[in-house]
Scaffold this motif. Sequence first.
Motif, mmCIF file in Angstrom:
data_model
loop_
_atom_site.group_PDB
_atom_site.id
_atom_site.type_symbol
_atom_site.label_atom_id
_atom_site.label_comp_id
_atom_site.label_asym_id
_atom_site.label_seq_id
_atom_site.Cartn_x
_atom_site.Cartn_y
_atom_site.Cartn_z
ATOM 1 N N ARG A 351 45.820 38.811 41.290
ATOM 2 C CA ARG A 351 45.806 38.029 40.055
ATOM 3 C C ARG A 351 44.432 37.387 39.835
ATOM 4 O O ARG A 351 43.924 37.342 38.715
ATOM 5 C CB ARG A 351 46.869 36.944 40.112
ATOM 6 C CG ARG A 351 48.308 37.432 40.093
ATOM 7 C CD ARG A 351 49.248 36.242 40.068
ATOM 8 N NE ARG A 351 50.645 36.619 39.898
ATOM 9 C CZ ARG A 351 51.477 36.827 40.905
ATOM 10 N NH1 ARG A 351 51.052 36.707 42.146
ATOM 11 N NH2 ARG A 351 52.733 37.154 40.683
ATOM 12 N N SER A 352 43.829 36.877 40.918
ATOM 13 C CA SER A 352 42.577 36.127 40.797
ATOM 14 C C SER A 352 41.401 37.011 40.422
ATOM 15 O O SER A 352 40.327 36.501 40.093
ATOM 16 C CB SER A 352 42.264 35.397 42.108
ATOM 17 O OG SER A 352 42.134 36.326 43.172
ATOM 18 N N ALA A 353 41.569 38.343 40.482
ATOM 19 C CA ALA A 353 40.478 39.255 40.121
ATOM 20 C C ALA A 353 40.714 39.917 38.769
ATOM 21 O O ALA A 353 39.877 40.670 38.304
ATOM 22 C CB ALA A 353 40.313 40.334 41.194
ATOM 23 N N GLY A 354 41.825 39.611 38.122
ATOM 24 C CA GLY A 354 42.182 40.306 36.889
ATOM 25 C C GLY A 354 41.213 40.076 35.755
ATOM 26 O O GLY A 354 40.993 40.960 34.918
ATOM 27 N N SER A 355 40.581 38.895 35.686
ATOM 28 C CA SER A 355 39.696 38.579 34.565
ATOM 29 C C SER A 355 38.430 39.426 34.568
ATOM 30 O O SER A 355 37.722 39.490 33.569
ATOM 31 C CB SER A 355 39.334 37.099 34.576
ATOM 32 O OG SER A 355 38.653 36.770 35.775
ATOM 33 N N ALA A 356 38.139 40.080 35.694
ATOM 34 C CA ALA A 356 36.930 40.908 35.763
ATOM 35 C C ALA A 356 37.110 42.243 35.054
ATOM 36 O O ALA A 356 36.129 42.927 34.767
ATOM 37 C CB ALA A 356 36.544 41.146 37.226
ATOM 38 N N PHE A 357 38.352 42.628 34.787
ATOM 39 C CA PHE A 357 38.645 43.879 34.075
ATOM 40 C C PHE A 357 38.611 43.562 32.583
ATOM 41 O O PHE A 357 39.556 43.030 32.026
ATOM 42 C CB PHE A 357 40.025 44.380 34.504
ATOM 43 C CG PHE A 357 40.337 45.797 34.102
ATOM 44 C CD1 PHE A 357 39.344 46.752 33.987
ATOM 45 C CD2 PHE A 357 41.645 46.193 33.884
ATOM 46 C CE1 PHE A 357 39.647 48.065 33.638
ATOM 47 C CE2 PHE A 357 41.962 47.498 33.536
ATOM 48 C CZ PHE A 357 40.958 48.431 33.411
ATOM 49 N N LYS A 358 37.506 43.857 31.927
ATOM 50 C CA LYS A 358 37.270 43.371 30.571
ATOM 51 C C LYS A 358 37.431 44.479 29.522
ATOM 52 O O LYS A 358 37.253 45.653 29.812
ATOM 53 C CB LYS A 358 35.846 42.776 30.484
ATOM 54 C CG LYS A 358 35.639 41.563 31.379
ATOM 55 C CD LYS A 358 34.246 40.983 31.191
ATOM 56 C CE LYS A 358 34.035 39.784 32.113
ATOM 57 N NZ LYS A 358 35.003 38.708 31.855
#
Length: 438
Positions: A351-358
Motif C-alpha cells: 500500500r505504501s508504494a502505490g502512489s509511485a504508480f502514476k
Amino acid sequence: MSPELSRRGFLKYTGLAGAAAASTGLLSACSSTPSGAATWAMWSSSPAERKVWSDFSNYVERQLQVESIPTLTPSGGYPTKLDLQLVSGTAGLVTALNGTLIPTYAARGAHRPLDDLIAADPDFDPADFYPAIQKISTFNGRTYAIGFDVAPTVLYYNKTLLAKAGIAAPSPTEPMSWETFRDLAKELTRPPDQYGFTCAPAIDDLVSWIYCAGGNVMSQDGSRSILNAPEAESAIQFVIDLFVRDKVTPPIRNLVTESSLSNFMEGNVAFMQNGPWQVVNVRKAKFDWDVIPFPAGAAGSTPRVSGSSFAIPAGVKGEKLDLAWRLLKTLTSAGALDIYAKAGRNNPARRSAGSAFKPPPDNLGVVQDILAGKVAGGHPYDVTTNWNQVRQLLGQDLPRTFLGQVAVPETLDGLTPRLDVLMKQHQDNVRQAEARKG
C-alpha cells in the motif's frame, strides 16, 4: 521431516532427471558465485524490464552494502531454469515466483515457509501488503513468499474510438453490466476495420468472467472440477458468443500467436481485458485510452487478481539465510517497489508504494481502489499445485470453442473427467506437503 526435498524426489516432481544430466555445463557455470553476494533470480524479457532490475540491483547494493548479482531469464524459460538451479543447489538466495507457481514450489518443498522469519523480525510489517497478494503467496496455511506486485484484471478502452462514435466514456467507479458491455461492443464493431473487444482465447482471461458469474475452475477444497457447473459454463458461453455469434472480436488467424495487446494497439478495437502490467506497453499507443473496472456479472465485478512475489529456496540455511531474508525484505521494500511502480511495470504489492504508480491512464487509481475494496472487487487467482498441467489441458481443448468448431457444453463434458484426475493429483500433492510439515 525436513521441508527440503531430496534431489531424486525433486527430479521426480519436475521431470528434469534427463535435463539435469544434460545441463552439467550450465550448472557448473553458475557455481562460481562470490561468497557473501546477494544473488537473486528474476524473469526479464525486454530492455525496459532489464533496466528496472538493474535499478533494483543498484538499490540492493546501496541498502545491504554487498554485491548484488541478479540472474535474469526470459519469462518463457524461467521456470525450467529455476527448476534446474534448485535441483543443482545453484539457485540464488532469493527467487521470484509468479503467483500461479507458488503452490507448485511450496508443495514440492522447493522453497521454505517464511512465517518464522516474519515473526522474529519486528521491522517487517505484513499489514502493508494488500490481502490479495498475501493470499496468493500462501500455501497450506503458511507464507511462502512476499509480494512485489498485485493487480486485478481491468478493462482498457480506446477513448478516441468511443468519442468518434459519439459514445460517452464509461464510469470509472460503476462497472457496466455484461449486457451493457455486449451492446457497446456490438455497436462499436464495424468489420473488417473496427471491433468491439479483444481478449486472449485462454483460461487466464476466461477465469475473470467465470469468477464474475460466481463460478470457478475447481471446487472450494480443490478436490474436483466445477468448470461444467452452470455458473462457469454460462460465463464461458458468454465470451465464446462474443467471438462466434456476435463476432465483435478481431478474427483469430492463429491461435498460437493471437495477442489481445497487439489487437488493441492497432487502434481499431474498443475494449481489451488485461492487467495493469500492460500499462507500460499501452502508453506507447497513438490514441487516447483509459481503464475502467471489469464488467459485472451475476456475482458482481470480481475479476482475477494476479501477483508475483519473491521467495527463499529451502536449501538456503545458516548465515546465508540471514542474508537471504535481508535481501528479500530489500527487494520487496517500499524503496524498491517505488522503482518498480515509477517505471510503470505494475501496481506494487505494498500500500505504501502505490502512489509511485502514476497516470497515465487517468483512471489508474481504479486499480488501488479495487484492491482496497472501494470500487468493484477482485478474486485472487485460485490455482492448484499442478496448475501448469491444468492450464495445458485447458489450452488443448478450449481454443477450438473460440473458433466455433466445438460447442461449449461438449468441450466442458470432455474436459471434466480429465480435470478431476488432475484435481486428485493436486490433493495427493497437498497431503504429501502436509506430511512433510509434520
